[in-house]
Design an enzyme around this catalytic site. Structure first.
Site, PDB file in Angstrom:
ATOM      1  N   GLU A 103       0.871  -1.057   0.041  1.00 13.38           N
ATOM      2  CA  GLU A 103      -0.038   0.008   0.147  1.00 13.38           C
ATOM      3  C   GLU A 103       0.788   1.302   0.023  1.00 13.38           C
ATOM      4  O   GLU A 103       1.888   1.239   0.452  1.00 13.38           O
ATOM      5  CB  GLU A 103      -0.729   0.026   1.273  1.00 13.38           C
ATOM      6  CG  GLU A 103      -2.321   0.105   1.290  1.00 13.38           C
ATOM      7  CD  GLU A 103      -2.849   0.932   0.294  1.00 13.38           C
ATOM      8  OE1 GLU A 103      -2.275   1.717  -0.660  1.00 13.38           O
ATOM      9  OE2 GLU A 103      -4.249   1.037   0.515  1.00 13.38           O
ATOM     10  N   ASP A 104       0.256   2.455  -0.559  1.00 11.62           N
ATOM     11  CA  ASP A 104       1.076   3.607  -0.447  1.00 11.62           C
ATOM     12  C   ASP A 104       0.839   3.931   0.878  1.00 11.62           C
ATOM     13  O   ASP A 104       1.998   4.680   1.593  1.00 11.62           O
ATOM     14  CB  ASP A 104       0.609   4.591  -1.513  1.00 11.62           C
ATOM     15  CG  ASP A 104      -0.840   4.729  -1.329  1.00 11.62           C
ATOM     16  OD1 ASP A 104      -1.798   4.276  -0.748  1.00 11.62           O
ATOM     17  OD2 ASP A 104      -1.459   5.745  -2.172  1.00 11.62           O
ATOM     18  N   ASP A 107      -4.287   5.158   6.313  1.00 11.38           N
ATOM     19  CA  ASP A 107      -4.753   6.482   6.918  1.00 11.38           C
ATOM     20  C   ASP A 107      -5.797   6.252   8.090  1.00 11.38           C
ATOM     21  O   ASP A 107      -5.666   5.876   8.824  1.00 11.38           O
ATOM     22  CB  ASP A 107      -5.208   7.298   5.760  1.00 11.38           C
ATOM     23  CG  ASP A 107      -5.608   8.759   6.197  1.00 11.38           C
ATOM     24  OD1 ASP A 107      -5.397   9.394   7.292  1.00 11.38           O
ATOM     25  OD2 ASP A 107      -6.219   9.497   5.471  1.00 11.38           O
ATOM     26  N   THR A 108      -7.220   6.202   7.535  1.00 10.70           N
ATOM     27  CA  THR A 108      -8.147   5.748   8.416  1.00 10.70           C
ATOM     28  C   THR A 108      -8.296   4.358   8.702  1.00 10.70           C
ATOM     29  O   THR A 108      -8.820   3.711   9.617  1.00 10.70           O
ATOM     30  CB  THR A 108      -9.414   5.950   7.896  1.00 10.70           C
ATOM     31  OG1 THR A 108      -9.550   5.187   6.532  1.00 10.70           O
ATOM     32  CG2 THR A 108      -9.770   7.565   7.584  1.00 10.70           C
ATOM     33  N   THR A 111      -9.389   1.314   3.723  1.00  9.21           N
ATOM     34  CA  THR A 111      -8.922   0.716   2.575  1.00  9.21           C
ATOM     35  C   THR A 111      -8.470  -0.584   2.643  1.00  9.21           C
ATOM     36  O   THR A 111      -9.108  -1.556   2.072  1.00  9.21           O
ATOM     37  CB  THR A 111      -8.380   1.576   1.703  1.00  9.21           C
ATOM     38  OG1 THR A 111      -8.947   2.683   1.413  1.00  9.21           O
ATOM     39  CG2 THR A 111      -8.137   0.987   0.230  1.00  9.21           C
ATOM     40  N   PHE A 156      -1.601  15.826   4.581  1.00  7.50           N
ATOM     41  CA  PHE A 156      -2.035  15.327   3.126  1.00  7.50           C
ATOM     42  C   PHE A 156      -1.108  15.394   2.394  1.00  7.50           C
ATOM     43  O   PHE A 156      -0.257  16.490   2.019  1.00  7.50           O
ATOM     44  CB  PHE A 156      -3.412  15.927   2.561  1.00  7.50           C
ATOM     45  CG  PHE A 156      -4.068  15.137   1.470  1.00  7.50           C
ATOM     46  CD1 PHE A 156      -4.737  14.220   1.604  1.00  7.50           C
ATOM     47  CD2 PHE A 156      -3.322  15.447   0.083  1.00  7.50           C
ATOM     48  CE1 PHE A 156      -5.136  13.514   0.563  1.00  7.50           C
ATOM     49  CE2 PHE A 156      -3.827  14.556  -0.970  1.00  7.50           C
ATOM     50  CZ  PHE A 156      -4.579  13.380  -0.542  1.00  7.50           C
ATOM     51  N   ASP A 163      -1.279  11.266  -4.874  1.00  2.85           N
ATOM     52  CA  ASP A 163      -1.398  12.174  -5.791  1.00  2.85           C
ATOM     53  C   ASP A 163      -2.673  13.080  -5.098  1.00  2.85           C
ATOM     54  O   ASP A 163      -3.382  12.551  -3.983  1.00  2.85           O
ATOM     55  CB  ASP A 163      -2.458  11.602  -6.986  1.00  2.85           C
ATOM     56  CG  ASP A 163      -3.681  11.213  -6.788  1.00  2.85           C
ATOM     57  OD1 ASP A 163      -3.865  10.162  -5.904  1.00  2.85           O
ATOM     58  OD2 ASP A 163      -4.863  11.606  -7.459  1.00  2.85           O
ATOM     59  N   ARG A 169       1.829  12.565  -8.760  1.00  2.00           N
ATOM     60  CA  ARG A 169       2.396  11.130  -8.733  1.00  2.00           C
ATOM     61  C   ARG A 169       3.679  10.802  -9.114  1.00  2.00           C
ATOM     62  O   ARG A 169       4.440  10.066  -8.400  1.00  2.00           O
ATOM     63  CB  ARG A 169       1.422  10.097  -9.422  1.00  2.00           C
ATOM     64  CG  ARG A 169      -0.002  10.060  -8.912  1.00  2.00           C
ATOM     65  CD  ARG A 169      -0.495   8.440  -9.737  1.00  2.00           C
ATOM     66  NE  ARG A 169      -1.934   8.689  -9.796  1.00  2.00           N
ATOM     67  CZ  ARG A 169      -2.648   8.048  -8.616  1.00  2.00           C
ATOM     68  NH1 ARG A 169      -2.018   7.757  -7.501  1.00  2.00           N
ATOM     69  NH2 ARG A 169      -4.062   8.388  -8.525  1.00  2.00           N
TER      70      ARG A 169
HETATM   71  P1  IMP Z   1      -7.665   4.970   4.284  1.00  2.00           P
HETATM   72  O1  IMP Z   1      -8.796   4.234   3.784  1.00  2.00           O
HETATM   73  O2  IMP Z   1      -8.334   6.216   4.901  1.00  2.00           O
HETATM   74  O3  IMP Z   1      -6.601   4.284   4.947  1.00  2.00           O
HETATM   75  O4  IMP Z   1      -6.832   5.623   2.977  1.00  2.00           O
HETATM   76  C1  IMP Z   1      -6.239   5.086   2.114  1.00  2.00           C
HETATM   77  C2  IMP Z   1      -6.014   5.355   0.825  1.00  2.00           C
HETATM   78  O5  IMP Z   1      -6.422   6.897   0.540  1.00  2.00           O
HETATM   79  C3  IMP Z   1      -4.721   5.390   0.283  1.00  2.00           C
HETATM   80  O6  IMP Z   1      -4.320   4.262  -0.379  1.00  2.00           O
HETATM   81  C4  IMP Z   1      -4.589   6.454  -0.512  1.00  2.00           C
HETATM   82  O7  IMP Z   1      -5.008   6.421  -2.010  1.00  2.00           O
HETATM   83  C5  IMP Z   1      -5.360   7.486   0.096  1.00  2.00           C
HETATM   84  N1  IMP Z   1      -4.719   8.355   0.947  1.00  2.00           N
HETATM   85  C6  IMP Z   1      -4.883   8.589   2.111  1.00  2.00           C
HETATM   86  N2  IMP Z   1      -4.155   9.531   2.588  1.00  2.00           N
HETATM   87  C7  IMP Z   1      -3.586  10.160   1.674  1.00  2.00           C
HETATM   88  C8  IMP Z   1      -2.687  11.319   1.402  1.00  2.00           C
HETATM   89  O8  IMP Z   1      -2.045  12.164   2.487  1.00  2.00           O
HETATM   90  N3  IMP Z   1      -2.385  11.599   0.298  1.00  2.00           N
HETATM   91  C9  IMP Z   1      -2.706  10.992  -0.713  1.00  2.00           C
HETATM   92  N4  IMP Z   1      -3.671   9.948  -0.512  1.00  2.00           N
HETATM   93  C10 IMP Z   1      -3.994   9.494   0.579  1.00  2.00           C
END
Ligand code: IMP
Length: 179
Positions: A103-104, A107-108, A111, A156, A163, A169
């Protein structure tokens, strides 16, 4: 009336240099290679789109036979906060294989936990997560990656695959987006 100017590098503050990323990936690759020593085939799944660059660099430092697969997950659209709705598309057969999800950023956690739930149904021998970036302060679901490149505050960030609205990107470093 003045037109709003387009986003560009002036909106970014440097956070992690290309050199630090490279160094850290080398270490991650070593750790993964050691942890999976003897594994006949590691299935490395790149979570598109954001992890394309990280995965490409990481697999070059994993000294094991790998099968590289791709999975698409999206939850953000053009916004800076998770929509909470995760859409996952893939066509991967991972039955009885060791799987490493790449994964890149977590965050929460919505995903990656959605992807984990989906892949567990496919009966992998093991399933681990390697993320380049982790923002633990933002978690809404309990998930902790097995391998983390960098832990960062709730910024962010863009660059190195990440991106905002399809921009930045291609940058070789990671910057904080601050318009
Ligand atoms: P989550 O579901 O909130 O954990 O978010 C995961 C996905 O949200 C990552 O795979 C990213 O594609 C996108 N994301 C979360 N934070 C960032 C950020 O700071 N910059 C860009 N993309 C983000």
């Amino acid at each position: 009336m003045n037109k709003p100017r387009r986003m560009d590098k002036r909106d970014l503050r440097d956070l992690i240099s290309a050199e630090r990323i490279e160094e850290r990936i080398r270490d991650l690759g070593k750790n993964i290679t050691n942890d999976y020593a003897g594994c006949p085939e590691l299935v490395v799944i790149c979570v598109l789109n954001g992890a394309f660059m990280f995965t490409a660099d990481l697999v070059r430092h994993i000294d094991l036979p790998c099968r590289i697969e791709f999975l698409r997950a999206s939850s953000y659209g053009n916004r800076q906060t998770s929509s909470g709705k995760v859409t996952i598309t893939h066509d991967i057969d991972i039955g009885k294989r060791h799987v490493l999800l790449v994964e890149d950023i977590v965050d929460t956690g919505l995903t990656i936990s959605g992807i984990i739930a989906e892949l567990r149904n496919l009966d992998p021998l093991s399933l681990r997560v390697c993320t380049l970036l982790d923002k633990p302060s933002q978690r809404r679901v309990m998930v902790s990656p097995d391998y983390t490149g960098f832990t960062i505050p709730a910024y962010f960030v863009v660059g190195y695959g990440l991106d905002i609205a399809g921009k930045f990107r291609e940058l070789p470093y990671i910057g904080v987006y601050r318009p």
